[in-house]
Design a protein around this motif. Structure first.
Motif, PDB file in Angstrom:
ATOM      1  N   ALA A   1       0.927  -0.968  -0.123  1.00 49.88           N
ATOM      2  CA  ALA A   1      -0.010  -0.024   0.121  1.00 49.88           C
ATOM      3  C   ALA A   1       0.900   1.221   0.071  1.00 49.88           C
ATOM      4  O   ALA A   1       0.870   2.149  -0.904  1.00 49.88           O
ATOM      5  N   LEU A   2       1.543   1.337   1.169  1.00 54.78           N
ATOM      6  CA  LEU A   2       2.522   2.684   1.040  1.00 54.78           C
ATOM      7  C   LEU A   2       3.250   2.765  -0.129  1.00 54.78           C
ATOM      8  O   LEU A   2       3.374   4.045  -0.749  1.00 54.78           O
ATOM      9  N   ILE A   3       4.007   1.730  -0.498  1.00 55.71           N
ATOM     10  CA  ILE A   3       4.915   1.992  -1.723  1.00 55.71           C
ATOM     11  C   ILE A   3       4.166   2.123  -2.976  1.00 55.71           C
ATOM     12  O   ILE A   3       4.652   2.493  -4.100  1.00 55.71           O
ATOM     13  N   ALA A   4       2.950   1.808  -3.110  1.00 52.88           N
ATOM     14  CA  ALA A   4       2.032   2.239  -4.291  1.00 52.88           C
ATOM     15  C   ALA A   4       1.502   3.726  -4.366  1.00 52.88           C
ATOM     16  O   ALA A   4       1.367   4.008  -5.500  1.00 52.88           O
ATOM     17  N   LEU A   5       1.926   4.543  -3.591  1.00 55.39           N
ATOM     18  CA  LEU A   5       1.372   5.851  -3.325  1.00 55.39           C
ATOM     19  C   LEU A   5       2.646   6.810  -3.606  1.00 55.39           C
ATOM     20  O   LEU A   5       3.573   6.875  -3.253  1.00 55.39           O
ATOM     21  N   PRO A   6       2.479   7.918  -4.386  1.00 59.40           N
ATOM     22  CA  PRO A   6       3.268   9.020  -4.648  1.00 59.40           C
ATOM     23  C   PRO A   6       3.691   9.582  -3.126  1.00 59.40           C
ATOM     24  O   PRO A   6       2.933   9.463  -2.424  1.00 59.40           O
ATOM     25  N   GLU A   7       4.767  10.355  -3.250  1.00 58.30           N
ATOM     26  CA  GLU A   7       5.299  10.815  -2.028  1.00 58.30           C
ATOM     27  C   GLU A   7       4.278  11.765  -1.565  1.00 58.30           C
ATOM     28  O   GLU A   7       3.793  11.964  -0.066  1.00 58.30           O
ATOM     29  N   ALA A   8       3.456  12.673  -2.284  1.00 53.38           N
ATOM     30  CA  ALA A   8       2.640  13.557  -1.729  1.00 53.38           C
ATOM     31  C   ALA A   8       1.345  12.851  -1.045  1.00 53.38           C
ATOM     32  O   ALA A   8       0.629  13.392  -0.194  1.00 53.38           O
ATOM     33  N   THR A   9       0.918  11.482  -1.055  1.00 52.09           N
ATOM     34  CA  THR A   9      -0.029  10.782  -0.656  1.00 52.09           C
ATOM     35  C   THR A   9       0.231  10.006   0.587  1.00 52.09           C
ATOM     36  O   THR A   9      -0.487   9.891   1.430  1.00 52.09           O
ATOM     37  N   ARG A  10       1.435   9.821   0.826  1.00 47.47           N
ATOM     38  CA  ARG A  10       2.088   8.897   1.812  1.00 47.47           C
ATOM     39  C   ARG A  10       1.824   9.461   3.181  1.00 47.47           C
ATOM     40  O   ARG A  10       1.293   8.811   4.060  1.00 47.47           O
ATOM     41  N   GLN A  11       2.014  10.868   3.100  1.00 53.62           N
ATOM     42  CA  GLN A  11       1.756  11.166   4.515  1.00 53.62           C
ATOM     43  C   GLN A  11       0.113  11.139   5.025  1.00 53.62           C
ATOM     44  O   GLN A  11      -0.163  10.858   6.164  1.00 53.62           O
ATOM     45  N   ARG A  12      -0.614  11.268   3.786  1.00 49.42           N
ATOM     46  CA  ARG A  12      -1.999  11.267   4.033  1.00 49.42           C
ATOM     47  C   ARG A  12      -2.361   9.882   4.594  1.00 49.42           C
ATOM     48  O   ARG A  12      -3.017   9.594   5.349  1.00 49.42           O
ATOM     49  N   TYR A  13      -1.692   8.986   3.832  1.00 52.85           N
ATOM     50  CA  TYR A  13      -1.858   7.646   4.300  1.00 52.85           C
ATOM     51  C   TYR A  13      -1.465   6.989   5.669  1.00 52.85           C
ATOM     52  O   TYR A  13      -2.122   6.663   6.449  1.00 52.85           O
ATOM     53  N   ALA A  14      -0.358   7.570   6.036  1.00 53.31           N
ATOM     54  CA  ALA A  14       0.041   7.355   7.344  1.00 53.31           C
ATOM     55  C   ALA A  14      -0.665   7.868   8.578  1.00 53.31           C
ATOM     56  O   ALA A  14      -1.123   7.225   9.611  1.00 53.31           O
ATOM     57  N   PHE A  15      -1.242   9.142   8.188  1.00 59.47           N
ATOM     58  CA  PHE A  15      -2.080   9.913   9.236  1.00 59.47           C
ATOM     59  C   PHE A  15      -3.484   8.986   9.246  1.00 59.47           C
ATOM     60  O   PHE A  15      -4.035   8.931  10.197  1.00 59.47           O
ATOM     61  N   HIS A  16      -4.128   8.551   8.082  1.00 64.03           N
ATOM     62  CA  HIS A  16      -5.118   7.883   7.870  1.00 64.03           C
ATOM     63  C   HIS A  16      -5.088   6.463   8.695  1.00 64.03           C
ATOM     64  O   HIS A  16      -6.058   6.259   9.435  1.00 64.03           O
ATOM     65  N   MET A  17      -3.963   5.638   8.656  1.00 60.41           N
ATOM     66  CA  MET A  17      -3.792   4.432   9.297  1.00 60.41           C
ATOM     67  C   MET A  17      -3.876   4.916  10.790  1.00 60.41           C
ATOM     68  O   MET A  17      -4.471   4.153  11.451  1.00 60.41           O
ATOM     69  N   ALA A  18      -3.307   5.874  11.150  1.00 65.74           N
ATOM     70  CA  ALA A  18      -3.403   6.087  12.648  1.00 65.74           C
ATOM     71  C   ALA A  18      -4.583   6.423  13.285  1.00 65.74           C
ATOM     72  O   ALA A  18      -4.976   6.341  14.270  1.00 65.74           O
ATOM     73  N   GLN A  19      -5.581   7.097  12.298  1.00 70.48           N
ATOM     74  CA  GLN A  19      -6.871   7.341  12.701  1.00 70.48           C
ATOM     75  C   GLN A  19      -7.550   6.423  12.750  1.00 70.48           C
ATOM     76  O   GLN A  19      -8.842   6.032  13.787  1.00 70.48           O
ATOM     77  N   LEU A  20      -7.248   5.290  12.049  1.00 74.41           N
ATOM     78  CA  LEU A  20      -8.171   3.875  11.888  1.00 74.41           C
ATOM     79  C   LEU A  20      -7.987   2.976  13.075  1.00 74.41           C
ATOM     80  O   LEU A  20      -9.060   2.343  13.650  1.00 74.41           O
ATOM     81  N   VAL A  21      -6.524   2.813  13.385  1.00 73.95           N
ATOM     82  CA  VAL A  21      -6.434   1.491  14.476  1.00 73.95           C
ATOM     83  C   VAL A  21      -6.349   2.226  15.848  1.00 73.95           C
ATOM     84  O   VAL A  21      -5.953   3.257  16.058  1.00 73.95           O
ATOM     85  N   PRO A  22      -6.795   1.501  16.755  1.00 68.28           N
ATOM     86  CA  PRO A  22      -6.866   2.040  18.152  1.00 68.28           C
ATOM     87  C   PRO A  22      -5.396   1.870  18.718  1.00 68.28           C
ATOM     88  O   PRO A  22      -4.568   0.897  18.288  1.00 68.28           O
ATOM     89  N   PRO A  23      -5.082   2.561  19.920  1.00 66.63           N
ATOM     90  CA  PRO A  23      -3.753   2.497  20.610  1.00 66.63           C
ATOM     91  C   PRO A  23      -3.484   0.879  21.183  1.00 66.63           C
ATOM     92  O   PRO A  23      -4.492  -0.001  21.455  1.00 66.63           O
ATOM     93  N   GLY A  24      -2.228   0.607  20.699  1.00 69.42           N
ATOM     94  CA  GLY A  24      -2.239  -0.819  21.086  1.00 69.42           C
ATOM     95  C   GLY A  24      -2.093  -1.593  19.818  1.00 69.42           C
ATOM     96  O   GLY A  24      -1.378  -2.771  19.950  1.00 69.42           O
ATOM     97  N   THR A  25      -2.498  -1.329  19.083  1.00 69.51           N
ATOM     98  CA  THR A  25      -2.605  -2.210  17.714  1.00 69.51           C
ATOM     99  C   THR A  25      -1.353  -2.280  16.950  1.00 69.51           C
ATOM    100  O   THR A  25      -0.352  -1.352  16.540  1.00 69.51           O
ATOM    101  N   PRO A  26      -0.883  -3.505  16.817  1.00 68.55           N
ATOM    102  CA  PRO A  26       0.612  -3.934  16.071  1.00 68.55           C
ATOM    103  C   PRO A  26       0.195  -3.801  14.556  1.00 68.55           C
ATOM    104  O   PRO A  26      -0.691  -4.329  14.145  1.00 68.55           O
ATOM    105  N   GLY A  27       1.289  -3.754  13.605  1.00 71.91           N
ATOM    106  CA  GLY A  27       1.109  -3.987  12.521  1.00 71.91           C
ATOM    107  C   GLY A  27       2.686  -4.327  11.654  1.00 71.91           C
ATOM    108  O   GLY A  27       3.786  -4.142  12.485  1.00 71.91           O
ATOM    109  N   LEU A  28       2.612  -4.935  10.683  1.00 73.79           N
ATOM    110  CA  LEU A  28       3.423  -5.160   9.996  1.00 73.79           C
ATOM    111  C   LEU A  28       3.740  -4.273   8.587  1.00 73.79           C
ATOM    112  O   LEU A  28       2.750  -4.589   7.979  1.00 73.79           O
ATOM    113  N   LEU A  29       4.893  -3.572   8.278  1.00 79.02           N
ATOM    114  CA  LEU A  29       4.986  -2.724   7.196  1.00 79.02           C
ATOM    115  C   LEU A  29       6.236  -3.292   6.427  1.00 79.02           C
ATOM    116  O   LEU A  29       7.300  -3.636   6.967  1.00 79.02           O
ATOM    117  N   ILE A  30       6.102  -3.427   5.100  1.00 75.45           N
ATOM    118  CA  ILE A  30       7.114  -3.823   4.208  1.00 75.45           C
ATOM    119  C   ILE A  30       7.458  -2.508   3.345  1.00 75.45           C
ATOM    120  O   ILE A  30       6.456  -2.424   2.553  1.00 75.45           O
TER     121      ILE A  30
END
Length: 210
Positions: free
Chosen positions: A124-153
């Motif tokens: 997901a992250l690597i499919a997005l142009p630079e201008a959109t990646r900040q929006r993606y990271a913020f949206h992920m932070a809004q979606l998942v509750p505190p303590g949620t783990p994840g794996l990013l490649i």
């Protein structure tokens, strides 16, 4: 960008799709401590076989993908009945314990992610142009509750043009450090085309953590 993505699926230009489960997922997922039965969010999932691996590990999976063609291929290549319904602007398919939501990831909201207990981002992250990646990271932070783990490649490549796009380690830190604790799990081998993947464990921080 959306039109280009849909056209790639229509024309079969899906070199990013793997015909096997990603070895980085198999290697690192067990180290995250994801609770059994936790629902795993997979943004921009395509028809990734990684979702079936997660489902086999007894995780309900919630995949979000813009291309209906990708999702139709996923269920046709699987087994079991497929239930279909509409939900708040998304076309949803369910096969076994995998839910597939067709629509724009940025239109997916916290009310729809209430049961998410983990996330996995390989493409997901690597499919997005630079201008959109900040929006993606913020949206992920809004979606998942505190303590949620994840794996990013993430992916480093000699040329910045994509997709997939070059996302440096510094950028991963810059994008996610405001809302997640970040652990670098390791780097893959440099491939003949110069691509090199890196694996990261992320955990959503709570409001009082710094």
């Amino acid at each position: 960008m959306q039109e280009d993505w849909l056209k790639r699926w229509e024309e079969g230009r899906i070199g990013f799709h793997r015909d096997s489960v990603h070895p980085t997922l198999v290697r690192h997922w067990p180290t995250l401590g994801v609770a059994p039965g936790s629902k795993v969010l997979v943004p921009m999932c395509g028809k990734s076989l990684d979702m079936r691996w997660l489902a086999e590990k007894q995780h309900p999976v919630l995949g979000i993908e813009l291309s209906m063609l990708a999702l139709e291929q996923f269920v046709s290549e699987g087994s079991g009945d497929v239930a279909r319904y509409q939900h708040t602007g998304f076309s949803v398919m369910r096969q076994g314990n995998i839910e597939l939501w067709c629509g724009d990831f940025f239109h997916f909201h916290i009310q729809q992610a209430a049961e998410v207990g983990a996330f996995y981002d390989r493409a997901a992250l690597i499919a997005l142009p630079e201008a959109t990646r900040q929006r993606y990271a913020f949206h992920m932070a809004q979606l998942v509750p505190p303590g949620t783990p994840g794996l990013l490649i993430s992916l480093a490549r000699p040329e910045p043009h994509g997709p997939p796009f070059n996302v440096t380690s510094d950028e991963v830190q810059r994008l996610f450090a405001p809302n997640f604790t970040i652990t670098h799990l390791g780097d893959g081998e440099v491939e003949p085309n110069g691509f090199q993947e890196s694996a990261w464990a992320l955990v959503r921080r709570g409001p009082i953590e710094s």
